[in-house]
Structure formats: structure tokens, C-alpha cells
Design an enzyme around this catalytic site. Structure first.
Site, PDB file in Angstrom:
ATOM      1  CB  CYS A   1       8.845  36.615   1.155  1.00  0.00           C
ATOM      2  SG  CYS A   1       9.883  38.019   0.838  1.00  0.00           S
TER       3      CYS A   1
ATOM      4  CG  HIS B   1      10.969  35.858   5.920  1.00  0.00           C
ATOM      5  ND1 HIS B   1      11.101  34.782   5.074  1.00  0.00           N
ATOM      6  CD2 HIS B   1      11.286  36.945   5.191  1.00  0.00           C
ATOM      7  CE1 HIS B   1      11.498  35.198   3.887  1.00  0.00           C
ATOM      8  NE2 HIS B   1      11.613  36.511   3.932  1.00  0.00           N
TER       9      HIS B   1
ATOM     10  CG  ASP C   1      23.166  11.867  14.031  1.00  0.00           C
ATOM     11  OD1 ASP C   1      22.343  12.237  14.889  1.00  0.00           O
ATOM     12  OD2 ASP C   1      23.875  12.658  13.384  1.00  0.00           O
TER      13      ASP C   1
ATOM     14  CE  LYS D   1      22.828  15.494  16.574  1.00  0.00           C
ATOM     15  NZ  LYS D   1      23.895  14.845  15.819  1.00  0.00           N
TER      16      LYS D   1
END
Ligand code: XMP
Length: 507
Positions: free
Chosen positions: A81, A167, A224, A363
Site C-alpha cells: 500500500c 493488504h 506469561d 502470546k
């Protein structure tokens, strides 16, 4: 992580930039985000991607990139883009500014079935979000795909430079991953990313940075901080792991967290601060005030336990780092300060005393790392749980009695989700308390008791969420057991609100 052979993604401000990094990683290569000004600080990349962005290349303060430096890396470059328009200008073409935005699906028709478009269909849906388009093209450029109107939407320049107007990173571009992968296949120096290699490098890095110092880390039992503590143990550094029981945890949670760490042979120090938290919260019913009390109290309790830290380790993840960096750069008002960036921590950071080994991971990669460290699946797949705990699931003031009712309802509901095989299918679930009394009948008597709300949602990033259409039988059993077993509750409600406009928690 050694920054060789990775994909350097330059951020021109598109809302999808982080997704490009994710997609590249999902395709098996390490990718990192950089600001275009830092073009000299990207090591030796194997491929480069220029992201999209909200500006028009014709605006006076439009972001730019040092083209000579970009070429000097000698690796394939993909402009997405805004990135493509910028490349077109650099190669001597021009861009037509427009104040009309093309937003939504378009049809892509490749004119070649080589390089970017190997194995891509003759017509493929892609997602557009732009207002400018390329206009004049330099002689050396090749149009390698057009849209349904015959407008060029993909270009190839000499030297391994490619441009795409759409995209590929959003799922609405049906063959976006294939196109990205085809681009990455052009990069001869790129090497696949394996979490095992990453783990080895992290462990070496931790040993080097920490040396003989003692590292303190907070553990909550969540993914975490658990991965962080186990990683530190694996690195063999001198670690103190501190677990604060704020009295707002779920049923048996403190005991379970302790047992989990014991099985993993990580020593944790538990600070039971239940009284301090609950005393401070007594009678407080304003949601923001409750949150502030809990947040400040956590800092006090944690730092009392830490004392004078030689080093502090935190489980900060890559999205938090990106968010903090863009908050710092864009002078936009910061909606919330991340809890990993409070003043005390910034001060330690300046002294080189903060260690954030997970700061380059998403994550799902932390879960993968956790699995490779031998952490049990049940721990890695735990639902998210908010820092302020059950307090945000109990509108109004909290006290021991209310918290125990929530704990009992929640345990029944979560138990049912597990029993019916739904726990791993939902993103987050819980039972909360609605402290409003309604009339019912229990046994032969009139009851006048509170209600519980069950909530189960699916979400990707917690920014939006859908409620889950759980099987009626599961809900029926959960309701029945709660009504039979939990005294103080005579009504069970299922929360069918999406976020937005609702939020996942009630406060
Ligand atoms: P909301 O209620 O804002 O929650 O839709 C989005 C996600 O964030 C979690 N949450 C928190 N997590 N500290 C946390 O660590 C907090 O103060 C906090 N508040 C909400 C919530 O559980 C959900 O997953």
C-alpha cells in the site's frame, strides 16, 4: 535474538502493521517492526517489508525512507500500500492523490504466475484500504497484477523490489498468506524461525545480562509470568519469584498456583495480602476507585516484598512493547499506562535493571516456548484473568461473603465447561455476581437472593469479543448445580452482550 536473516518490517503507521509481523512469524520466519528512521539499525535482514500507512505520499510530512540504504541491503523488498507508492516514487514514477478512499474487497488478477503470484488463482479476493494510487510508472517496472478495472495493483521493479496495493495480512485477502509466502521465498538468506533456537539464545542472553545478580520476578499463575519464571530457572540464574495473593483470586487458586510451581520445581514466595486488599476495598463501590486501590496496593505489597532489587524480570510481550513505543512516538493521549511501565520500573529500566526476555514474542509464541520448557498444557491454555481479579466481576463493594459466592458459582461454571469440552474452545469465561436481590422459591420457602451472571466469550485480542453460543445442556447443568449448591443465589443469567458496546468484565 540475533537479528540476522529475519524480516525487517518498516512501520509507516498502518493499523495492520503488527499483523504483517504476525503473519510472517506464522509462516515460520522471525520478523520485527522498525521505525523507518532506524533503517541503519536493523542488522542484516533477509527480507524487508514496507508497511501501509494513513498518510498520502504527497503530504509534506509524509514518512520517508533512505532509499540508498534500503537498496544497500541487497535483499528482496515488498512495499504494501503506502510502501508500494513510496517505492514507485523512489523508482521514478508518480502517485495520484485522491480524497476518495477505496476500502473493502477487490478482485486481483495476476498477469504472471511466477514469484509473488506462483500458485495464486487467476482471480482472487484481496482487501484494499487506500486513497492514493500509483500513476506514472518508470520504464523498468512490470505490472504483475491488476484489479477488476484493469488498474495496476501490483508492481515489480528490478533488484527484487515488489509492490502490492492491497493488504495481504488481513484474512479478507483470501490468498494473502500465499502471496506473502511467495515473497519470502524470494529471500535466499532468510532462515526459518524455530522456538527452540530462540529459547537457546534467550537463555544465553539472560545468563549474560544477569551474571551473578539476583533477579526478582512477580508470578500470578498466568501464562506469561509462569513461562518467565520457568525460563529463569532453566537459565540457572539466582531468582526470587514472588506471588501476591490479593484475596481476589478464584476458588483454590492460590493453592493451585503453589502446587503448579512446586511440580515445576520453581520456588515461589507467597505474600498473603488478603487483609490489606480487602480492608482497603471495604465499602468502596466506584469501579475506578476499586481499580486504583487494587493497582496501588499491588505495587506497595510487591515492592515491600522485593526490597532492594538487583534486577527485576517482567513478562512483557511484543504487543505491549509496540504499543508503548507507538504511544511514546505519536503524541496521542495515552489511554492507559501499561502496568509494566509504572515510574518505579522506568527508573530501574534506566539503571539497566529490568529484564524482559519475552519482549519479542506474541502470546501464541510464549505458549509455544512454554511447551518447549515442559510447562503443562492446562497452565498454558488458562483463560486470561484480570489483575484486579474478582473485584471487577462484582459490581459494587466487595467483601469476603460476596467473593466466596462468586468463587463457588465460577467453579461450577468452569467445571461444566471443562466437562463438556468447551473450556479450550472459549477465550475467556467466568461467573460474576449481580448483587441485586430478587424473589424466588427454594424448597417450600420464599427466597430473596442475588443473581449470578455467566459469561463466555471468544476474542482475538480482547479489543472486541463475541458471546459464545454454549450448548443449552451445559448451561442447564451449570444453572442447576449453582442453584442447588451455592447459597445466596436464586437466579442464573447468561450474558449475551458483545464487546463493544459491553466489555468482557463487568467493571
Ligand atoms: P474488558 O473488560 O476491558 O477486558 O473487556 C478485556 C480483557 O482484559 C482483561 N482485563 C484486565 N487484565 N488487568 C489485567 O491484567 C486489568 O486491570 C484488566 N482489566 C480487564 C479482561 O479479563 C479481559 O481478558
Amino acid at each position: 535474538m540475533e537479528e540476522t536473516q529475519h524480516v525487517a518490517v518498516f512501520d509507516f503507521g498502518s493499523q495492520y502493521t503488527q499483523l504483517i509481523v504476525r503473519r510472517v512469524r506464522e509462516l515460520g520466519y522471525f520478523a520485527k517492526l522498525y521505525s523507518p528512521e532506524d533503517i541503519s539499525e536493523i542488522g542484516t535482514p533477509g527480507a524487508i517489508i514496507l508497511s501501509g500507512g494513513p498518510k498520502s505520499t504527497s503530504e509534506p510530512d509524509a514518512p520517508d525512507i533512505d532509499f540508498e540504504k534500503l537498496k544497500s541491503y541487497g535483499v528482496p523488498v515488498l512495499g504494501v500500500c503506502y510502501g508500494m507508492q513510496l517505492l514507485n516514487i523512489k523508482f521514478g514514477g508518480s502517485v495520484k492523490a485522491s480524497n476518495k478512499r477505496e476500502y473493502g474487497p477487490a478482485m486481483l488478477a495476476p498477469t504472471t504466475h511466477e514469484d509473488l503470484y506462483a500458485d495464486v488463482s487467476a482471480e482472487s479476493q484481496v482487501w484494499m484500504s487506500h486513497s492514493d494510487t500509483v500513476q506514472d510508472l518508470h520504464d523498468d517496472v512490470e505490472v504483475i497484477a491488476s484489479n477488476q478495472h484493469g488498474t495496476p495493483v501490483s508492481l515489480k521493479w528490478p533488484g527484487g523490489f515488489f509492490g502490492i496495493q492491497f493488504h495481504p495480512e488481513v484474512t479478507h485477502s483470501h490468498e494473502g498468506n500465499k502471496i506473502l509466502n511467495n515473497f519470502l521465498n524470494q529471500a535466499e538468506k532468510l532462515q526459518p524461525f524455530h522456538i527452540e533456537d530462540f529459547k537457546r539464545e534467550m537463555i544465553e542472553g539472560i545468563r549474560e545480562v544477569v551474571g551473578e545478580r539476583q533477579v526478582v520476578c512477580g508470578v500470578s499463575g498466568g501464562v506469561d509470568s509462569t513461562v518467565l519464571a520457568v525460563l529463569l530457572k532453566e537459565a540457572g540464574v539466582n531468582t526470587r519469584a514472588i506471588f501476591v495473593d490479593n484475596g481476589l483470586l478464584r476458588k483454590n487458586e492460590a493453592a493451585e498456583v503453589q502446587a503448579n510451581f512446586k511440580r515445576m520445581k520453581v520456588d515461589i514466595e507467597t505474600v498473603d495480602a488478603t487483609d490489606r486488599f480487602l480492608d482497603a476495598l471495604a465499602g468502596k463501590d466506584d469501579p475506578e476507585e476499586k481499580r486504583k486501590i487494587i493497582g496501588n496496593m499491588f505495587i506497595d505489597v510487591f515492592w515491600d516484598a522485593v526490597g532492594d532489587a538487583e534486577m527485576l524480570a517482567q513478562g512483557t510481550l511484543y504487543p505491549d512493547v509496540i504499543e508503548s513505543a507507538s504511544n511514546a512516538k505519536s503524541k496521542a493521549s495515552v489511554i492507559k499506562t501499561h502496568h509494566n511501565r509504572v515510574p518505579k520500573i522506568l527508573e530501574l529500566q534506566e539503571q539497566g535493571k529490568v529484564l524482559e526476555p519475552l519482549a519479542e514474542l506474541f502470546k501464541d509464541e510464549v505458549r509455544e516456548l512454554g511447551a518447549s520448557l515442559g510447562i503443562e498444557k492446562d497452565i498454558l491454555n488458562r483463560h486470561p484473568f484480570p489483575g484486579p481479579g474478582l473485584a471487577v466481576r462484582c459490581p459494587g463493594a466487595v467483601d469476603r461473603h460476596r467473593l466466596n459466592i462468586i468463587r463457588d458459582c465460577d467453579a461450577v461454571f468452569i467445571g461444566k465447561l471443562k466437562e463438556h469440552g468447551w473450556y479450550d474452545k472459549v477465550w475467556q469465561a467466568y461467573a460474576g455476581l449481580i448483587p441485586v436481590k430478587t424473589v424466588g422459591v427454594k424448597g417450600d420457602e420464599r427466597s430473596y437472593e442475588w443473581a449470578t451472571n455467566l459469561r463466555a466469550v471468544i476474542s482475538e485480542d480482547a479489543m472486541t469479543a463475541e458471546w459464545v453460543d454454549l450448548p443449552a445442556q451445559l448451561l442447564r447443568e451449570a444453572s442447576q448445580d449453582i442453584l442447588n449448591e451455592v447459597s445466596g443465589i436464586n437466579r442464573v443469567l447468561y450474558d449475551i452482550s458483545t464487546k463493544p458496546p459491553a466489555s468482557i468484565e463487568w467493571e
